[in-house]
Design an enzyme around this catalytic site. Structure first.
Site, short mmCIF file in Angstrom:
data_model
loop_
_atom_site.label_atom_id
_atom_site.label_comp_id
_atom_site.label_asym_id
_atom_site.label_seq_id
_atom_site.Cartn_x
_atom_site.Cartn_y
_atom_site.Cartn_z
CG ASP A 183 -92.26 -26.94 -40.25
OD1 ASP A 183 -92.71 -27.07 -39.10
OD2 ASP A 183 -92.87 -26.35 -41.17
CB CYS A 271 -88.23 -30.92 -45.54
SG CYS A 271 -87.10 -29.56 -45.89
CB SER A 272 -92.37 -28.14 -45.59
OG SER A 272 -93.50 -27.41 -45.99
CB ALA A 273 -89.07 -24.50 -46.74
N GLY A 274 -87.65 -27.18 -48.03
CA GLY A 274 -86.44 -27.70 -48.69
C GLY A 274 -85.17 -27.02 -48.24
CB ILE A 275 -84.10 -24.33 -46.40
CG1 ILE A 275 -85.30 -23.96 -45.54
CG2 ILE A 275 -84.19 -23.70 -47.79
CD1 ILE A 275 -85.28 -22.54 -45.03
N GLY A 276 -84.46 -26.50 -44.18
CA GLY A 276 -84.12 -26.86 -42.80
C GLY A 276 -83.74 -28.31 -42.67
NE ARG A 277 -88.82 -30.41 -41.99
CZ ARG A 277 -90.14 -30.51 -42.13
NH1 ARG A 277 -90.79 -31.46 -41.50
NH2 ARG A 277 -90.80 -29.65 -42.88
CD GLN A 315 -86.11 -22.57 -40.81
OE1 GLN A 315 -86.52 -23.55 -40.22
NE2 GLN A 315 -86.87 -21.53 -41.05
N1 PTR Z 1 -86.90 -15.40 -44.44
C1 PTR Z 1 -86.11 -16.59 -44.38
C2 PTR Z 1 -86.15 -17.22 -43.03
O1 PTR Z 1 -85.96 -16.50 -42.06
O2 PTR Z 1 -86.30 -18.43 -42.98
C3 PTR Z 1 -84.68 -16.36 -44.74
C4 PTR Z 1 -84.47 -15.85 -46.11
C5 PTR Z 1 -83.70 -14.74 -46.33
C6 PTR Z 1 -85.00 -16.50 -47.19
C7 PTR Z 1 -83.46 -14.28 -47.59
C8 PTR Z 1 -84.77 -16.06 -48.48
C9 PTR Z 1 -84.00 -14.92 -48.67
O3 PTR Z 1 -83.76 -14.52 -49.94
P1 PTR Z 1 -84.17 -13.07 -50.46
O4 PTR Z 1 -83.35 -12.08 -49.71
O5 PTR Z 1 -83.80 -13.11 -51.89
O6 PTR Z 1 -85.64 -12.95 -50.18
N1 PTR Z 2 -91.86 -19.04 -44.37
C1 PTR Z 2 -91.75 -20.36 -43.88
C2 PTR Z 2 -91.48 -20.35 -42.39
O1 PTR Z 2 -90.52 -19.66 -41.96
O2 PTR Z 2 -92.19 -21.03 -41.68
C3 PTR Z 2 -90.66 -21.07 -44.62
C4 PTR Z 2 -90.19 -22.38 -44.07
C5 PTR Z 2 -91.03 -23.47 -43.89
C6 PTR Z 2 -88.87 -22.49 -43.77
C7 PTR Z 2 -90.55 -24.68 -43.43
C8 PTR Z 2 -88.35 -23.71 -43.31
C9 PTR Z 2 -89.19 -24.80 -43.16
O3 PTR Z 2 -88.68 -25.99 -42.75
P1 PTR Z 2 -88.16 -27.15 -43.74
O4 PTR Z 2 -87.18 -26.54 -44.74
O5 PTR Z 2 -87.47 -28.10 -42.83
O6 PTR Z 2 -89.33 -27.74 -44.40
#
Ligand code: PTR
Ligand code: PTR
Length: 346
Positions: A183, A271-277, A315
């Protein structure tokens, strides 16, 4: 070619990356309330990664409420329909049954996993499937069995086959896992990543074709039925099976179209969070579909469309740069192969 020039110039000058840095991570107009409710909070792997209410997947058949940390992500390909995905977190032990209920509800055949279960001594995802030959009981007669597990030649990917079984149905599921991609990082080898994405595309198209054939078979059966009943039965049944109200005037082509769109199940990507990869893979897959449709590729527009459906997709800037480079490489590959075809013609 125009897109390629724009991209490679943008990368070289840094303008592309600067634009990315300016884009919102989360669309400020879209509400996130369900994820925060006390009953749902323990279902989130990360406190800061939550689905928008408007695009979240709502479970209809879970005994523990309709919430799961997952969003529909629909990517329209001009002239090529819609690529449908669900982007979701790596299941927790406590959300494993919900995850499989989602797979069942959405009629998905293809699961793409871009993490390993453990990374650097930390759990990134629950092992939500059984080992080969075993069956995992999910409660109430619902179960998943692993039929096979095969690594690819390079040891970078693993492919599995599952059967998801409920009292009244059974469904074949393909599982494709990318192993070497921690990640917050990018894959070590862009060629392997391209190859993986191509394999995902091929698997989706194969299953889509099977579904369309299945639907057409149904339509033919229903048409035969209609002949027997003298009229519009086929459209009625087809529309009804889509939850739509049948219109007596519906032309047959419309009903076939409805059946086909019902047969466009989402690919579930996590992935783990479901956003980056997950964001990186969907961006690349969308770019390849646009190239195939001979449409221009504007990566930042694609990221915006994704972030309007799930926050924070793709991400960080190194992941964004990586995909842009892969898109350039894919363009070059296409132009080399079409040049080779032209050479053959001469
Ligand atoms: N904290 C996250 C990161 O830096 O990966 C980004 C993030 C920002 C995630 C906002 C969720 C968010 O939604 P909310 O403002 O509703 O917490
Ligand atoms: N709060 C966690 C962090 O910033 O490490 C959330 C997070 C974890 C965000 C993994 C992105 C991550 O990567 P992916 O979406 O690729 O699993």
């Amino acid at each position: 070619t125009q897109s390629l020039l724009l991209l490679s110039d943008g990368l070289a000058s840094g303008a592309l990356l600067a634009q990315y840095e300016l884009m919102y991570r989360k669309n400020p107009d879209l509400a996130i309330t369900e994820a925060r409710k006390a009953a749902n909070a323990p279902k989130n792997r990360y406190r800061d990664i939550s689905p928008y209410d408007c695009t979240r997947v709502s479970l209809v058949n879970s005994l523990t409420g309709d919430y799961i940390n997952a969003n529909y992500v629909n990517m329209e390909i001009p002239g090529g329909g819609v690529n449908r995905y669900i982007a979701t977190q790596g299941p927790l032990a406590s959300t494993t049954t919900d995850f499989w209920r989602m797979v069942q509800q959405e009629s998905s055949h293809l699961l793409v996993m871009l993490t390993t279960v453990m990374e650097a001594g930390r759990q990134k995802c629950h092992q939500y499937w059984p080992v080969t030959g075993d069956e995992l009981q999910l409660g109430d007669g619902f179960s998943v069995r692993c039929l096979s597990e095969k690594p690819d030649e390079t040891g970078s990917f693993v492919f599995r086959e599952f059967v998801l079984r409920d009292k009244h149905e059974q469904r074949h599921i393909h599982h494709m896992q990318y192993l070497a991609w921690p990640d917050h990082c990018v894959p070590s080898d862009p060629n392997l990543f391209l190859e993986f994405t191509e394999r995902v595309r091929a698997a989706r198209n194969r299953t889509l074709l099977q579904e369309i054939e299945e639907s057409l078979k149904q339509v033919r059966l229903l048409d035969a039925d209609a002949d027997d009943n003298g009229g519009l039965m086929s459209e009625r049944k087809c529309a009804a099976s889509n939850g739509a109200t049948p219109e007596d005037e519906t032309p047959v082509s419309t009903s076939v179209h409805q059946c086909i769109s019902a047969a466009n199940p989402p690919v579930i990507v996590h992935c783990s969070a479901g956003i980056g990869r997950t964001g990186v893979l969907i961006l690349m897959d969308t770019a390849l579909a646009l190239m195939e449709a001979r449409e221009p590729v504007y990566p930042l527009d694609i990221v915006r469309t994704m972030r309007d459906q799930r926050a924070c997709m793709v991400q960080n800037v190194s992941q964004y740069r990586f995909v842009c480079e892969c898109i350039c490489a894919a363009y070059m590959k296409i132009s080399r192969s079409s040049a080779a075809i032209n050479d053959d013609d001469d």
